[in-house]
Scaffold this active site. Structure first.
Site, PDB file in Angstrom:
ATOM      1  N   GLY A   1       0.799  -1.214   0.000  1.00  0.00           N
ATOM      2  CA  GLY A   1       0.000   0.000   0.000  1.00  0.00           C
ATOM      3  C   GLY A   1       0.827   1.258   0.000  1.00  0.00           C
ATOM      4  O   GLY A   1       0.377   2.287  -0.505  1.00  0.00           O
TER       5      GLY A   1
ATOM      6  N   LYS B   1      -3.668 -12.675   2.429  1.00  0.00           N
ATOM      7  CA  LYS B   1      -3.963 -11.559   3.330  1.00  0.00           C
ATOM      8  C   LYS B   1      -5.456 -11.516   3.603  1.00  0.00           C
ATOM      9  O   LYS B   1      -6.262 -11.381   2.673  1.00  0.00           O
ATOM     10  CB  LYS B   1      -3.487 -10.238   2.732  1.00  0.00           C
ATOM     11  CG  LYS B   1      -3.622  -9.054   3.688  1.00  0.00           C
ATOM     12  CD  LYS B   1      -2.841  -7.854   3.197  1.00  0.00           C
ATOM     13  CE  LYS B   1      -2.856  -6.718   4.205  1.00  0.00           C
ATOM     14  NZ  LYS B   1      -1.961  -5.618   3.817  1.00  0.00           N
TER      15      LYS B   1
ATOM     16  N   ASN C   1      -8.884   4.636   4.528  1.00  0.00           N
ATOM     17  CA  ASN C   1      -8.719   4.770   3.080  1.00  0.00           C
ATOM     18  C   ASN C   1      -9.818   3.997   2.363  1.00  0.00           C
ATOM     19  O   ASN C   1     -10.292   2.967   2.827  1.00  0.00           O
ATOM     20  CB  ASN C   1      -7.325   4.300   2.642  1.00  0.00           C
ATOM     21  CG  ASN C   1      -7.291   2.837   2.256  1.00  0.00           C
ATOM     22  OD1 ASN C   1      -7.668   2.455   1.141  1.00  0.00           O
ATOM     23  ND2 ASN C   1      -6.848   1.995   3.188  1.00  0.00           N
ATOM     24  N   ARG C   2     -10.203   4.543   1.235  1.00  0.00           N
ATOM     25  CA  ARG C   2     -11.076   3.827   0.299  1.00  0.00           C
ATOM     26  C   ARG C   2     -10.493   3.988  -1.101  1.00  0.00           C
ATOM     27  O   ARG C   2     -11.177   4.375  -2.057  1.00  0.00           O
ATOM     28  CB  ARG C   2     -12.514   4.324   0.398  1.00  0.00           C
ATOM     29  CG  ARG C   2     -12.730   5.823   0.299  1.00  0.00           C
ATOM     30  CD  ARG C   2     -14.229   6.140   0.247  1.00  0.00           C
ATOM     31  NE  ARG C   2     -14.495   7.568   0.140  1.00  0.00           N
ATOM     32  CZ  ARG C   2     -14.802   8.357   1.168  1.00  0.00           C
ATOM     33  NH1 ARG C   2     -14.847   7.850   2.393  1.00  0.00           N
ATOM     34  NH2 ARG C   2     -15.052   9.648   0.967  1.00  0.00           N
TER      35      ARG C   2
ATOM     36  N   ASN D   1      -5.838  -7.145   7.095  1.00  0.00           N
ATOM     37  CA  ASN D   1      -6.001  -5.940   6.277  1.00  0.00           C
ATOM     38  C   ASN D   1      -6.663  -4.831   7.113  1.00  0.00           C
ATOM     39  O   ASN D   1      -6.759  -4.939   8.325  1.00  0.00           O
ATOM     40  CB  ASN D   1      -6.838  -6.286   5.048  1.00  0.00           C
ATOM     41  CG  ASN D   1      -6.443  -5.513   3.813  1.00  0.00           C
ATOM     42  OD1 ASN D   1      -6.217  -4.314   3.883  1.00  0.00           O
ATOM     43  ND2 ASN D   1      -6.363  -6.189   2.682  1.00  0.00           N
ATOM     44  N   THR D   2      -7.121  -3.786   6.433  1.00  0.00           N
ATOM     45  CA  THR D   2      -7.830  -2.716   7.130  1.00  0.00           C
ATOM     46  C   THR D   2      -9.234  -3.182   7.502  1.00  0.00           C
ATOM     47  O   THR D   2      -9.754  -4.152   6.950  1.00  0.00           O
ATOM     48  CB  THR D   2      -7.918  -1.460   6.258  1.00  0.00           C
ATOM     49  OG1 THR D   2      -8.601  -1.789   5.034  1.00  0.00           O
ATOM     50  CG2 THR D   2      -6.538  -0.925   5.943  1.00  0.00           C
TER      51      THR D   2
ATOM     52  N   SER E   1      -9.210  -6.542   0.793  1.00  0.00           N
ATOM     53  CA  SER E   1      -9.413  -5.098   0.804  1.00  0.00           C
ATOM     54  C   SER E   1     -10.906  -4.813   0.821  1.00  0.00           C
ATOM     55  O   SER E   1     -11.676  -5.421   0.064  1.00  0.00           O
ATOM     56  CB  SER E   1      -8.786  -4.452  -0.425  1.00  0.00           C
ATOM     57  OG  SER E   1      -9.197  -3.100  -0.527  1.00  0.00           O
TER      58      SER E   1
ATOM     59  N   ASN F   1     -12.296  -2.160  -0.252  1.00  0.00           N
ATOM     60  CA  ASN F   1     -12.579  -1.062  -1.183  1.00  0.00           C
ATOM     61  C   ASN F   1     -12.762  -1.494  -2.630  1.00  0.00           C
ATOM     62  O   ASN F   1     -12.920  -0.647  -3.507  1.00  0.00           O
ATOM     63  CB  ASN F   1     -11.456  -0.027  -1.086  1.00  0.00           C
ATOM     64  CG  ASN F   1     -11.310   0.516   0.319  1.00  0.00           C
ATOM     65  OD1 ASN F   1     -12.299   0.862   0.962  1.00  0.00           O
ATOM     66  ND2 ASN F   1     -10.078   0.548   0.820  1.00  0.00           N
ATOM     67  N   THR F   2     -12.716  -2.807  -2.899  1.00  0.00           N
ATOM     68  CA  THR F   2     -13.020  -3.343  -4.221  1.00  0.00           C
ATOM     69  C   THR F   2     -14.257  -4.223  -4.085  1.00  0.00           C
ATOM     70  O   THR F   2     -14.213  -5.221  -3.356  1.00  0.00           O
ATOM     71  CB  THR F   2     -11.851  -4.162  -4.787  1.00  0.00           C
ATOM     72  OG1 THR F   2     -10.731  -3.291  -4.989  1.00  0.00           O
ATOM     73  CG2 THR F   2     -12.216  -4.812  -6.114  1.00  0.00           C
TER      74      THR F   2
ATOM     75  N   GLY G   1      -4.184   1.420  11.789  1.00  0.00           N
ATOM     76  CA  GLY G   1      -3.491   2.125  12.851  1.00  0.00           C
ATOM     77  C   GLY G   1      -3.819   1.596  14.232  1.00  0.00           C
ATOM     78  O   GLY G   1      -4.432   0.536  14.392  1.00  0.00           O
TER      79      GLY G   1
ATOM     80  N   GLY H   1      -9.185   1.840  -3.383  1.00  0.00           N
ATOM     81  CA  GLY H   1      -9.670   0.991  -4.464  1.00  0.00           C
ATOM     82  C   GLY H   1      -8.599   0.555  -5.442  1.00  0.00           C
ATOM     83  O   GLY H   1      -8.840   0.485  -6.649  1.00  0.00           O
ATOM     84  N   PHE H   2      -7.409   0.224  -4.933  1.00  0.00           N
ATOM     85  CA  PHE H   2      -6.301  -0.279  -5.763  1.00  0.00           C
ATOM     86  C   PHE H   2      -5.941   0.642  -6.930  1.00  0.00           C
ATOM     87  O   PHE H   2      -5.851   0.205  -8.084  1.00  0.00           O
ATOM     88  CB  PHE H   2      -6.618  -1.668  -6.337  1.00  0.00           C
ATOM     89  CG  PHE H   2      -6.719  -2.784  -5.344  1.00  0.00           C
ATOM     90  CD1 PHE H   2      -6.212  -2.672  -4.058  1.00  0.00           C
ATOM     91  CD2 PHE H   2      -7.317  -3.980  -5.713  1.00  0.00           C
ATOM     92  CE1 PHE H   2      -6.307  -3.724  -3.153  1.00  0.00           C
ATOM     93  CE2 PHE H   2      -7.409  -5.040  -4.820  1.00  0.00           C
ATOM     94  CZ  PHE H   2      -6.910  -4.914  -3.535  1.00  0.00           C
TER      95      PHE H   2
ATOM     96  N   ASN I   1      -4.210 -10.782  -2.187  1.00  0.00           N
ATOM     97  CA  ASN I   1      -5.049  -9.835  -1.476  1.00  0.00           C
ATOM     98  C   ASN I   1      -6.500 -10.148  -1.809  1.00  0.00           C
ATOM     99  O   ASN I   1      -6.984  -9.827  -2.896  1.00  0.00           O
ATOM    100  CB  ASN I   1      -4.695  -8.395  -1.859  1.00  0.00           C
ATOM    101  CG  ASN I   1      -5.373  -7.383  -0.966  1.00  0.00           C
ATOM    102  OD1 ASN I   1      -6.384  -7.653  -0.325  1.00  0.00           O
ATOM    103  ND2 ASN I   1      -4.813  -6.184  -0.917  1.00  0.00           N
TER     104      ASN I   1
ATOM    105  N   TYR J   1       2.324  -0.046   8.530  1.00  0.00           N
ATOM    106  CA  TYR J   1       2.062   0.918   7.459  1.00  0.00           C
ATOM    107  C   TYR J   1       1.770   2.292   8.055  1.00  0.00           C
ATOM    108  O   TYR J   1       2.480   3.256   7.830  1.00  0.00           O
ATOM    109  CB  TYR J   1       0.882   0.448   6.593  1.00  0.00           C
ATOM    110  CG  TYR J   1       0.456   1.447   5.540  1.00  0.00           C
ATOM    111  CD1 TYR J   1       1.003   1.404   4.267  1.00  0.00           C
ATOM    112  CD2 TYR J   1      -0.478   2.445   5.807  1.00  0.00           C
ATOM    113  CE1 TYR J   1       0.633   2.321   3.288  1.00  0.00           C
ATOM    114  CE2 TYR J   1      -0.852   3.373   4.854  1.00  0.00           C
ATOM    115  CZ  TYR J   1      -0.298   3.300   3.598  1.00  0.00           C
ATOM    116  OH  TYR J   1      -0.654   4.221   2.646  1.00  0.00           O
TER     117      TYR J   1
END
Length: 359
Positions: A63, A210, A111-112, A239-240, A174, A176-177, A261, A114-115, A171, A311
């Site tokens: 990322g 992941k 975050n969003r 992941n997030t 995520s 965001n996809t 975080g 989206g790769f 991955n 990260y």
């Protein structure tokens, strides 16, 4: 020069939009402004895993360097390993901006993205040009938002990248996809792993998976068994998160996307311990989620991690973070009475695995 970027540039970068700051940080790394960490490797925290030497267990998660534009400078900072990506088959812009948000009160991010990335064709020559590397390199691979066929695209990415990296990461987590996290279901994951394994040669680098921190206990158990049965070498946990723990104070805490975080640390550690108990030594485990101190690195190892990724702490603290983490890790080892990192691995699994499963 080693402290120049964090001490001078970071306060300025925080006044810029997060993505602008990120792009400038990568540019600064490419220009050598972060310098080089020259501390000797301490054998107490070095390991050999799946035939690769890791000088320390602290890695950079995917990322940060999505397109492999700053691999050597990042390795020079003192990471024990670096993971690039997420690499997708084709270039794509990602989701609309704004899509990256600082939660300063928590030292966290949402975050969003989206790769967003330049795609395999642009990343591949950069990796091929690297030559010998100072620490292991991983490549995180994912799907395009449009037109993706997982059983076709993951193998194609793996075949192309395998000659240039020390491990590959699927991955499938995520947030965001659209639809990506559905691939964590046992039948889908098994089919993807089978397709990748059929495509790769016998001597291919190890394959990690992941996973999301938002899995249920039952889903985690299924993923562990499916990953092992499908020939994966390990798991990255995780992941997030799309969940929001109570008490977040930052104005952007309600934004959609994946949280990363410190708010994730406690849950990530419990989830890691559960996975370690389920895996029973059959998988290499990478702990990821809110790590920002040497004591937290050791806490992940005590929960069963072989390696640890970070990260968000790197985004907030910059290059000066790495030497501090290694010093703190050695102090924590001594305080715990451990001669080497391996001596601490898994000592807290039994107690942590019974802890409440709430983020």
């Amino acid at each position: 020069m080693a402290g120049l970027l964090p001490t001078l540039a970071l306060p300025l970068l925080r006044h810029l939009p997060p993505e602008t700051a990120h792009a400038l940080a990568l540019r600064g790394l490419g220009l050598g402004l972060a310098g080089r960490e020259r501390a000797r490797v301490d054998p107490r925290i070095a390991q050999t895993l799946f035939g690769r030497h890791f000088p320390n267990p602290i890695g950079l998660a995917a990322g940060f360097d999505k397109n492999a534009v700053a691999v050597r400078p990042l390795m020079a900072l003192g990471f024990g390993f670096v993971e690039i990506g997420t690499v997708t088959p084709l270039p794509q812009p990602g989701n609309p901006r704004p899509r990256l948000f600082r939660l300063d009160a928590e030292r966290a991010l949402i975050n969003r993205l989206g790769f967003p990335g330049e795609g395999l064709a642009r990343v591949l020559p950069r990796l091929a040009a690297l030559g010998p590397r100072s620490v292991p390199l991983g490549a995180n691979i994912g799907l395009n938002k449009e037109g993706a066929v997982p059983e076709r695209d993951y193998p194609a990415l793996a075949i192309a990248l395998a000659p240039h990296v020390d491990y590959l990461t699927l991955n499938i987590s995520s947030p965001n996809t659209p639809g990506l996290r559905d691939l964590q279901a046992s039948a889908r994951l098994a089919a993807i792993l089978a397709a990748v394994k059929r495509a790769l040669p016998e001597a291919a680098p190890p394959l990690l998976v992941k996973i999301a921190p938002d899995l249920s206990e039952e889903a985690l158990a299924a993923v562990v068994e499916t990953a092992f049965a499908g020939g994966a070498a390990g798991l990255i946990i995780g992941n997030t998160s799309v969940r929001r723990p109570p008490g977040l104070r930052s104005p952007h805490a309600g934004e959609a996307g994946g949280l990363s975080g410190p708010p994730l640390f406690a849950h990530a550690r419990v989830m890691l311990a559960r996975a370690a108990r389920l895996a029973a030594g059959r998988l290499t485990l990478v702990g990821c989620g809110g790590v920002g101190t040497g004591a937290e690195v050791l806490a992940m190892v005590r929960a069963g991690a072989h390696l640890v990724q970070l990260y968000t702490a790197f985004v907030y603290q910059g290059a000066a973070l790495l030497p501090r983490l290694r010093r703190e890790l050695l102090v924590a080892l001594d305080a715990g009475g451990f001669a080497r990192l391996e001596d601490a691995r898994g000592v807290d699994i039994a107690s942590l695995a019974e802890t409440s499963w709430n983020i």
